[in-house]
Scaffold this active site. Structure first.
Site, PDB file in Angstrom:
ATOM      1  N   GLU A 246       0.875  -1.176   0.000  1.00  0.00           N
ATOM      2  CA  GLU A 246       0.000   0.000   0.000  1.00  0.00           C
ATOM      3  C   GLU A 246       0.902   1.212   0.000  1.00  0.00           C
ATOM      4  OE1 GLU A 246      -1.808   3.029   2.142  1.00  0.00           O
ATOM      5  OE2 GLU A 246      -3.194   1.544   2.970  1.00  0.00           O
ATOM      6  N   CYS A 280      -2.316   7.927   3.531  1.00  0.00           N
ATOM      7  CA  CYS A 280      -2.320   7.683   2.087  1.00  0.00           C
ATOM      8  C   CYS A 280      -3.705   7.926   1.508  1.00  0.00           C
ATOM      9  CB  CYS A 280      -1.891   6.251   1.792  1.00  0.00           C
ATOM     10  SG  CYS A 280      -0.207   5.859   2.326  1.00  0.00           S
TER      11      CYS A 280
END
Length: 513
Positions: A246, A280
């Site tokens: 990720e 994120c």
């Protein structure tokens, strides 16, 4: 973060210690070791010895260990919250979100593991496989290495260990050297809950420690920058081991002309400023249809001016905490300065805050465009650029004009239209009239497209990725010799060809019509 080298009594180098500071005050709150490659290898070896016994437990037995840990986590939530706030500098509410997530993850994976990892019966339509019984089974990979980020020291570090453990793997976690103390608290938790020894371990250290973990584990779960993620993927490829990444994001939010502006502003601020924008999945750019642009910006500016920032205290003390990672302050400053040089206007904030600790004022930018870094590169801070667009078509084009594709959001009253637009966005996850709430839906896959990563967390693949697949086929009624076997028989193969033509050839095409 500072390194401290100590000497033994005989004057020899004893090793490197890493000082952990509180980003909100600058005070050192602890020290951890900088584990060597040899120490990582030893931890992996201990995990390998422990893993078969853990895998031999059925899912219900592992679920009981999860239940003990969940009860411990909730009983110690004040201590855990204090620890997260102290080493990360985030608002107390943001730390509580991490605890809520992990408590839910323990419950979710304990309940879902048996179903998601169960044997799957396979059926074949081929007449040549009559009498065969076939199934697939999931087998743990062995030792999973988790490399966690500094922005969520519980949620994105130990949180990724939970499904790996539920699948029967042992886990070695390498937390960020900037926020390692929460991971050590989790190591204490499993010890006090009576988990089998060495099934879960923590190795602390800087980049070389993480590299050693990638060099020795059977699977790597990495959360962090795209630049480092590429290095992890390359090394995993050399070793032919799987990995899940990720990585960065530049998540966009579209405000449609029919949106409820109050809802739109609330979703925008939450998506942009939760955890100080250091996620994120943070909203990092907004596109607003022209008819509602002025009204939206006026309301957003008024709300931004009310956002509080500073040293976290009790609940409700601040909305935005400190900047955890020291170099990130310079990145945020650079993005704001670049935007202003190119014609953007700062409506709120735009500067670092005085006093001890690392703080950047919540910042609202307008008159932005895609020549600016704030619209193209990951900022990872409490800033928000807002851009006017002629219509939804322009918004979709600009959202997709990015090397990232982690998440996106669409705000609009006509949910059917919003859903159609969402399906045109090049992002792994899209929320409509929400931001980031999908992360708590553990049954829903979460993963990035483009430079935002490989693989997913959550959903069925969020646990299955920690397994390898084995296919088993059994001939229940074996003959002494099947017609297709050596030595070949011409008449047998002529019969086989007639069956193939009957099943798949001209006559089958007529039936398909």
């Amino acid at each position: 973060m500072a390194e401290i080298r100590t000497l033994r009594a005989d004057g020899a180098l004893a090793g490197t210690r890493i000082a952990v500071d509180n980003p909100a005050t600058g005070a050192v709150v602890g020290h951890v070791s900088d584990a060597t490659a040899q120490e990582v290898a030893e931890a992996i070896e201990r995990a390998r010895r422990a893993q078969p016994g853990w895998a031999a437990l059925d899912t219900r037995s592992r679920a009981e260990f999860f239940a003990r840990a969940r009860r411990w986590l909730l009983a110690h939530r004040e201590e855990v919250t204090d620890g997260i706030v102290e080493e990360n500098g985030k608002a107390r509410e943001d730390a509580i979100v991490e605890i809520v997530y992990c408590a839910g993850a323990f419950a979710h994976w304990a309940k879902q593991a048996q179903r998601l990892l169960a044997r799957t019966k396979i059926r074949s339509l081929s007449p040549f496989l009559l009498g065969r019984s076939m199934y697939t089974r999931r087998v743990p990979l062995g030792v999973v290495g988790v490399i966690g980020p500094w922005n969520n020291p519980l949620l994105n570090s130990f949180g990724d260990a939970i499904p790996a453990l539920a699948a029967g793997n042992a886990v070695v976690l390498k937390p960020s050297e900037h926020t390692p103390l929460t991971a050590l608290l989790m190591e204490r938790m499993v010890r006090e809950c009576g988990w089998p020894e060495d099934v879960f371990q923590v190795v602390t250290g800087a980049g070389a420690t993480g590299q050693a973990l990638v060099d020795t584990a059977d699977f790597v779960m990495f959360t962090g920058s795209t630049k480092t993620g590429r290095l992890v993927a390359a090394r995993a490829g050399e070793r032919l081991i799987p990995c899940s990444l990720e990585l960065g994001g530049k998540d966009a939010l579209i405000v449609l002309a029919d949106a409820s502006l109050k809802r739109a502003v609330n979703v925008t601020i939450q998506g942009a400023l939760a955890n100080g924008g250091q996620m994120c999945t943070s909203v990092e750019r907004v596109y607003v249809e022209e008819p509602v642009y002025d009204a939206y910006v006026d309301l957003l500016r008024e709300r931004f001016q009310r956002v509080t920032s500073g040293k976290p205290g009790g609940l409700g003390s601040v909305d935005v905490g400190a900047m955890t990672f020291p170099p990130q302050v310079a990145t945020v400053e650079d993005h704001v300065d670049d935007a202003v040089r190119k014609g953007a206007r700062v409506l709120v904030g735009g500067h670092t805050m005085p006093g001890p600790g690392r703080f950047f004022a919540p910042t609202l930018l307008v008159d932005v465009d895609h020549t600016m870094k704030c619209m193209r590169e990951e900022t990872f801070g409490p800033t928000l650029p807002v851009m006017k667009v002629a219509d939804a078509e322009e918004a979709v084009r600009l959202v997709n004009d990015s090397s990232y594709g982690l998440q996106a959001t669409v705000i609009g009253s006509n949910t059917k239209r919003a859903r159609r637009l969402a399906e045109r966005l090049e992002a792994g996850c899209v929320t409509i009239n929400d931001a980031q709430t999908n992360y708590m839906a553990l049954g829903l896959p979460m993963g990035g497209w483009k430079n935002s990563g490989l693989g997913v967390r959550h959903g069925a693949e969020g646990i299955r990725k920690y397994t390898k697949l084995q296919a088993v086929s059994t001939n229940r009624f074996p003959l002494r010799r099947d017609p297709h076997m050596i030595p070949y028989d011409a008449s047998a193969y002529r019969l086989i060809l007639r069956l193939v033509d009957l099943m798949y050839g001209t006559r089958r095409r007529h039936r398909d019509k």
